[in-house]
Design an enzyme around this catalytic site. Structure first.
Site, PDB file in Angstrom:
ATOM      1  N   TYR A   1     -41.639   5.409 -14.082  1.00 29.82           N
ATOM      2  CA  TYR A   1     -40.093   5.166 -14.032  1.00 29.82           C
ATOM      3  C   TYR A   1     -39.519   6.125 -14.990  1.00 29.82           C
ATOM      4  CZ  TYR A   1     -41.388   1.396 -10.925  1.00 29.82           C
ATOM      5  OH  TYR A   1     -41.976   0.592  -9.973  1.00 29.82           O
TER       6      TYR A   1
ATOM      7  N   LYS B   1     -32.526  13.672 -21.338  1.00 28.95           N
ATOM      8  CA  LYS B   1     -33.602  14.567 -21.805  1.00 28.95           C
ATOM      9  C   LYS B   1     -34.847  14.238 -21.295  1.00 28.95           C
ATOM     10  CE  LYS B   1     -35.673  14.691 -26.544  1.00 28.95           C
ATOM     11  NZ  LYS B   1     -35.607  14.528 -28.123  1.00 28.95           N
TER      12      LYS B   1
ATOM     13  N   LYS C   1     -37.772  16.050 -18.568  1.00 30.23           N
ATOM     14  CA  LYS C   1     -39.454  16.018 -18.715  1.00 30.23           C
ATOM     15  C   LYS C   1     -40.383  15.913 -17.869  1.00 30.23           C
ATOM     16  CE  LYS C   1     -38.908  15.134 -23.669  1.00 30.23           C
ATOM     17  NZ  LYS C   1     -39.402  14.094 -24.909  1.00 30.23           N
TER      18      LYS C   1
ATOM     19  N   ARG D   1     -35.517   5.354  -7.113  1.00 30.21           N
ATOM     20  CA  ARG D   1     -35.172   4.159  -6.914  1.00 30.21           C
ATOM     21  C   ARG D   1     -33.549   3.595  -7.284  1.00 30.21           C
ATOM     22  NH1 ARG D   1     -38.184  -1.032 -10.026  1.00 30.21           N
ATOM     23  NH2 ARG D   1     -37.556  -0.480 -11.617  1.00 30.21           N
TER      24      ARG D   1
ATOM     25  N   GLU E   1     -40.940  -8.459  -4.300  1.00 28.61           N
ATOM     26  CA  GLU E   1     -40.762  -9.082  -5.438  1.00 28.61           C
ATOM     27  C   GLU E   1     -40.457 -10.710  -5.745  1.00 28.61           C
ATOM     28  OE1 GLU E   1     -38.555  -6.191  -8.198  1.00 28.61           O
ATOM     29  OE2 GLU E   1     -38.166  -5.373  -6.473  1.00 28.61           O
TER      30      GLU E   1
ATOM     31  N   ASP F   1     -40.760  -9.525 -11.364  1.00 28.65           N
ATOM     32  CA  ASP F   1     -39.628 -10.457 -10.668  1.00 28.65           C
ATOM     33  C   ASP F   1     -40.566 -11.491  -9.890  1.00 28.65           C
ATOM     34  OD1 ASP F   1     -36.787  -9.129 -10.746  1.00 28.65           O
ATOM     35  OD2 ASP F   1     -38.101  -7.576 -11.054  1.00 28.65           O
TER      36      ASP F   1
ATOM     37  N   HIS G   1     -45.026   4.321 -19.332  1.00 30.00           N
ATOM     38  CA  HIS G   1     -44.859   5.192 -20.669  1.00 30.00           C
ATOM     39  C   HIS G   1     -45.901   6.285 -20.261  1.00 30.00           C
ATOM     40  CE1 HIS G   1     -45.939   6.314 -24.780  1.00 30.00           C
ATOM     41  NE2 HIS G   1     -44.562   5.569 -25.051  1.00 30.00           N
TER      42      HIS G   1
ATOM     43  N   ASP H   1     -75.056  -0.389   6.039  1.00 30.68           N
ATOM     44  CA  ASP H   1     -74.294  -1.048   7.391  1.00 30.68           C
ATOM     45  C   ASP H   1     -73.066  -0.302   7.581  1.00 30.68           C
ATOM     46  OD1 ASP H   1     -72.875  -2.087   5.284  1.00 30.68           O
ATOM     47  OD2 ASP H   1     -73.620  -4.019   5.852  1.00 30.68           O
TER      48      ASP H   1
END
Length: 363
Positions: A72, A79, A83, A129, A192, A227, A294, A341
């Site tokens: 996320y 900024k 990236k 999202r 959720e 959630d 992260h 198997d």
């Protein structure tokens, strides 16, 4: 003998897999995410009114997009958005929902719209999202962000508790994209809540129907564990034991519909060992990837959901041994001391299929 890496095994994997049936009908070689009218790659900044998805293919022919790592990126932080191409993730989620404060939603929408046109997301599953249907914010998300010339390859719809949630979103998507001919994004929905778990099968059946109509391509389910815990009154623990039933139910139903299943998020960004343990556990349960919050989590999660060289070697040898015994007319046989198997053979083929999909997406 020194173990060969996955990349050096690719040729052998492709040769073996050409002799075996597909595990999932949607797992076909990936095509470039941005297409010109003639279906050839062009520099992203030079492709007006195109998108990061390809509707030219039929529903069952859509390319498989690995999402071992689904990270996320908050939409209000320009900024961080810039990236994204350097994060090394399979799927970068441009975030409008929980990762963005209410007073930052409008800013996030405008930033994402701008970044879609300015940033080269080639090589990354560029995902969006949106906010949930129940929040009342999703329509504005779509109206603002879809003013961009290039649209996200994947949309993530949170808090899908009922079929009605999916239906309302689909109606909004149809209205917003009515003049965007050729746009058919991948869709991942979130489970959720307790209600979401109970209604998951009905939701996915409806999603399959919309997929055949070309509205979107239903491609996976994400387990929103935080959630879910709040909804049922559970207390989160490091080993996630309180989530055992729901975690298994989500992956089981997703796989019944031949969809990807994305495992729960691990919020302690400093506890790498627990993250590794939980990631490997998720892979063993059948999940195809994991949510990441992260950059420091990316490599650990990616490694957990990528078959090791040893595992690939085992799978290749088992499939080759099976073919040899079939050709000789023999029945059951032993391999590395174990009776072989059909379920074990299918596990080996699944391992080779995962490697083939990863290699195809990287090529």
């Amino acid at each position: 003998m020194k173990m060969r890496t996955i990349s050096t095994l690719t040729g052998c994997v492709k040769q073996l897999m050409s002799q075996t049936p597909r595990v999932c009908a949607s797992q076909t070689p990936r095509v470039p995410p941005i297409l010109t009218p003639s279906a050839t790659r062009a520099p992203p900044c030079l492709v007006p009114h195109r998108c990061y998805s390809d509707r030219a293919k039929a529903y069952h022919e859509r390319p498989y997009i690995p999402r071992r790592t689904l990270m996320y990126v908050p939409g209000h932080d320009v900024k961080k958005l810039r990236k994204v191409p350097n994060l090394g993730v399979d799927c970068a989620v441009l975030e409008c929902e929980d990762g963005v404060a209410l007073n930052k939603k409008a800013e996030a929408r405008e930033n994402i719209r701008q970044m879609l046109d300015e940033v080269d997301f080639s090589g990354v599953d560029c995902a969006l999202r949106v906010n949930s249907v129940s929040s009342g914010l999703v329509e504005q998300d779509l109206k603002v962000i879809f003013k961009a010339d290039r649209l996200p390859q994947t949309i993530l719809l949170p808090k899908v508790d009922t079929v009605e949630d999916l239906t309302q979103f689909t109606d909004l998507l149809r209205a917003v994209t009515a003049d965007r001919k050729g746009y058919c994004p991948y869709l991942l929905t979130y489970v959720e809540s307790a209600q979401g778990v109970l209604n998951m099968q009905d939701v996915l059946q409806k999603a399959r129907q919309y997929s055949t109509q070309g509205v979107f391509h239903m491609d996976g389910v994400v387990f929103g564990s935080d959630d879910f815990c709040a909804d049922i009154g559970a207390v989160r623990t490091t080993d996630a034991r309180e989530l055992t039933y729901a975690r298994q139910k989500v992956v089981m139903v997703a796989k019944a519909f031949r969809l990807q299943a994305i495992d729960l998020v691990f919020i302690d960004i400093k506890d790498t060992e627990s993250l590794r343990h939980q990631s490997l556990e998720g892979a063993r349960l059948g999940y195809t990837g994991k949510q990441v919050v992260h950059p420091g989590q990316v490599s650990t999660v990616r490694d957990a959901f990528t078959p090791s060289g040893e595992r690939v070697q085992w799978a290749m040898e088992l499939v080759a041994a099976f073919e040899q015994h079939q050709d000789s007319g023999k029945g059951a046989f032993t391999f590395h001391g174990n009776m072989i198997d059909m379920p074990l053979l299918l596990q080996a083929k699944n391992t080779l299929k995962i490697v083939k999909n990863i290699e195809s997406s990287d090529s």
